[in-house]
Design an enzyme around this catalytic site. Structure first.
Site, PDB file in Angstrom:
ATOM      1  N   GLY A   1       0.619  -1.099   0.057  1.00 44.11           N
ATOM      2  CA  GLY A   1       0.162  -0.063  -0.074  1.00 44.11           C
ATOM      3  C   GLY A   1       0.901   1.262   0.116  1.00 44.11           C
TER       4      GLY A   1
ATOM      5  N   ARG B   1      -4.553  -2.679  10.422  1.00 39.34           N
ATOM      6  CA  ARG B   1      -4.751  -4.118  10.175  1.00 39.34           C
ATOM      7  C   ARG B   1      -4.862  -4.943  11.564  1.00 39.34           C
ATOM      8  NH1 ARG B   1      -5.288  -5.828   4.943  1.00 39.34           N
ATOM      9  NH2 ARG B   1      -5.700  -8.028   6.083  1.00 39.34           N
TER      10      ARG B   1
ATOM     11  N   ASP C   1       0.735   1.112   9.677  1.00 38.01           N
ATOM     12  CA  ASP C   1       0.374   0.235  10.543  1.00 38.01           C
ATOM     13  C   ASP C   1       1.587   0.125  11.708  1.00 38.01           C
ATOM     14  OD1 ASP C   1      -1.568  -0.238   9.276  1.00 38.01           O
ATOM     15  OD2 ASP C   1      -0.850  -1.871   8.458  1.00 38.01           O
TER      16      ASP C   1
HETATM   17  O1  F6P Z   1      -1.185  -1.729   5.792  1.00 38.39           O
HETATM   18  C1  F6P Z   1      -1.776  -0.459   5.405  1.00 38.39           C
HETATM   19  C2  F6P Z   1      -3.035  -0.399   5.155  1.00 38.39           C
HETATM   20  O2  F6P Z   1      -3.656   0.897   5.291  1.00 38.39           O
HETATM   21  C3  F6P Z   1      -3.860  -1.031   6.423  1.00 38.39           C
HETATM   22  O3  F6P Z   1      -3.935  -0.365   7.721  1.00 38.39           O
HETATM   23  C4  F6P Z   1      -5.532  -1.617   5.725  1.00 38.39           C
HETATM   24  O4  F6P Z   1      -5.761  -2.616   6.446  1.00 38.39           O
HETATM   25  C5  F6P Z   1      -4.987  -1.780   4.414  1.00 38.39           C
HETATM   26  O5  F6P Z   1      -3.593  -1.269   4.315  1.00 38.39           O
HETATM   27  C6  F6P Z   1      -5.767  -1.266   3.493  1.00 38.39           C
HETATM   28  O6  F6P Z   1      -5.354  -1.919   2.233  1.00 38.39           O
HETATM   29  P1  F6P Z   1      -5.915  -1.417   0.837  1.00 38.39           P
HETATM   30  O7  F6P Z   1      -5.313   0.008   0.430  1.00 38.39           O
HETATM   31  O8  F6P Z   1      -5.527  -2.208  -0.129  1.00 38.39           O
HETATM   32  O9  F6P Z   1      -7.326  -1.244   0.988  1.00 38.39           O
END
Ligand code: F6P
Length: 366
Positions: A14, A189, A145
């Site tokens: 991400g 997460r 995170d």
């Molecule tokens: O790991 C970073 C994070 O922002 C988490 O806090 C969250 O659960 C996840 O990525 C969201 O992922 P995506 O951008 O794929 O929805």
């Protein structure tokens, strides 16, 4: 004249505030060495795997002022793990295949003297596999995170906490004015770091994190007591991975090609649980979502990310591969990729921070 040396940078997983500051840090430090050229692979390792390849030269024009910008100028993806690469089948299903040997072959053909992989735990596991297969890799940790055990902090985290706190402050005014119970859901997460820090900074009454499953009846008691005492409002911070003592996390299947379930929506689940358990307060839910990862990084994250970038290049210069840059005991240092990927770093319920939060009157519902 001596042939220039080449370093390749890429960002995986991400996006995260501070990624651009790392890219600029590597590039600026490399420029001081004269005989180094800096390249970027577009969209993590896809830039190397794709045909045609997408590899850009990182010039001073490319990096000018980017440390202030969120996101990543090199683009990213969390659906292209080369070790577990998703391939859509004719029937629409997804098959995962190992493309690491193909990636190694392609990287070796490109003759990079160093590869700097900026990413979270998943990305650093990829770094380790590539290093074991002979690629001169250096990892740079990133995640909002803050759940990597080998570094005390990751860039992006402070920005997420600041955005969480600013949003929390805005919700408090409505809570007070309307005598409401406001639930604010933050990311993180399986780790409660963003929630815990935001709850302390904002002054929440309740903080729910994945590491401490909550008892909804205790929460209702606490909320009712606040109203009884005449303090007719409650502010709750809930981490997206929080779950009740008897129950599961709120998640949905990830998109096609994703290895992870998607978290999010626990605020609504909690709201329903509270009402079902007899909470009479008027409740409103806010899910912050991706605003926590967006916009400009705060100064702390820009600094940490810039230092990580400089350090990553210096490791490349010293041919000290198979390492991940880290921030430990107030020092920028490096740990082996082995160590970097060994342990998960969640909030310990016995930690001083949790005890101090309790001392501040914050309930975890345990
Ligand atoms: O790991 C970073 C994070 O922002 C988490 O806090 C969250 O659960 C996840 O990525 C969201 O992922 P995506 O951008 O794929 O929805």
């Amino acid at each position: 004249m001596e042939k220039p040396k080449k370093v390749l940078i890429l960002t995986g997983g991400g996006d995260c505030p501070g990624l651009n500051a790392v890219i600029r840090g590597v590039a600026k430090r490399a420029r001081k060495e004269k005989n180094w050229e800096v390249y970027g692979s577009i969209e993590a390792f896809n830039g190397v795997l794709n045909d045609p390849q997408e590899i850009v030269k990182i010039t001073s024009k490319f990096t000018a002022g980017i440390h202030v910008r969120g996101g990543t100028v090199l683009k990213t993806t969390n659906k292209a793990n080369p070790i577990n690469f998703p391939i859509t089948q004719p029937d629409g299903s997804t098959k995962f295949i190992d493309r690491s040997d193909e990636l190694v072959r392609k990287l070796k053909a490109l003759k990079f003297d160093a590869v700097i992989n900026i990413g979270g735990d998943g990305s650093q596991r990829i770094s380790k596999v590539l290093f074991d297969k002979g690629i001169p890799v250096i990892g740079v940790p990133k995640t909002i995170d803050n759940d990597l055990s080998a570094t005390d902090v990751t860039f992006g985290f402070q920005t997420a906490v600041q955005i969480g706190t600013d949003s929390f402050d805005k919700l408090v005014t409505t809570a007070e004015s309307h005598h409401r119970t406001m639930i604010m859901e933050v990311m993180g997460r399986d780790a409660g770091w963003i929630a815990l820090h935001t709850a302390i900074a904002g002054g929440a009454e309740i903080c729910l994190i994945p590491e401490i499953p909550y008892d909804v009846h205790k929460l209702v008691k606490r909320i009712n007591l606040r109203y009884k005492k005449g303090r007719g409002f409650v502010n709750i911070v809930v981490a997206e991975g929080a779950r009740p003592k008897e129950g599961t996390i709120t998640s949905t299947a990830g998109e096609k090609g994703s290895e992870h379930v998607r978290l999010g929506g626990v605020a609504y689940q909690l709201s329903k649980q509270l009402k079902d358990a007899g909470c009479k307060a008027e409740i409103r839910e806010t899910v912050l979502g991706h605003v926590q990862r967006g916009g400009t990084p705060v100064a702390y994250d820009r600094i940490l990310a810039s230092l990580f970038g400089v350090k990553a290049f210096e490791l490349a210069l010293a041919k000290d591969f198979g390492k991940m840059v880290a921030f430990k005991n107030n020092e920028i240092t490096a740990v082996s990729l082995e160590e970097a990927t060994q342990d998960y770093h969640g909030v310990s319920k016995d930690s001083y921070m949790v005890q101090a939060a309790k001392g501040l009157g914050i309930s975890f519902g345990d």
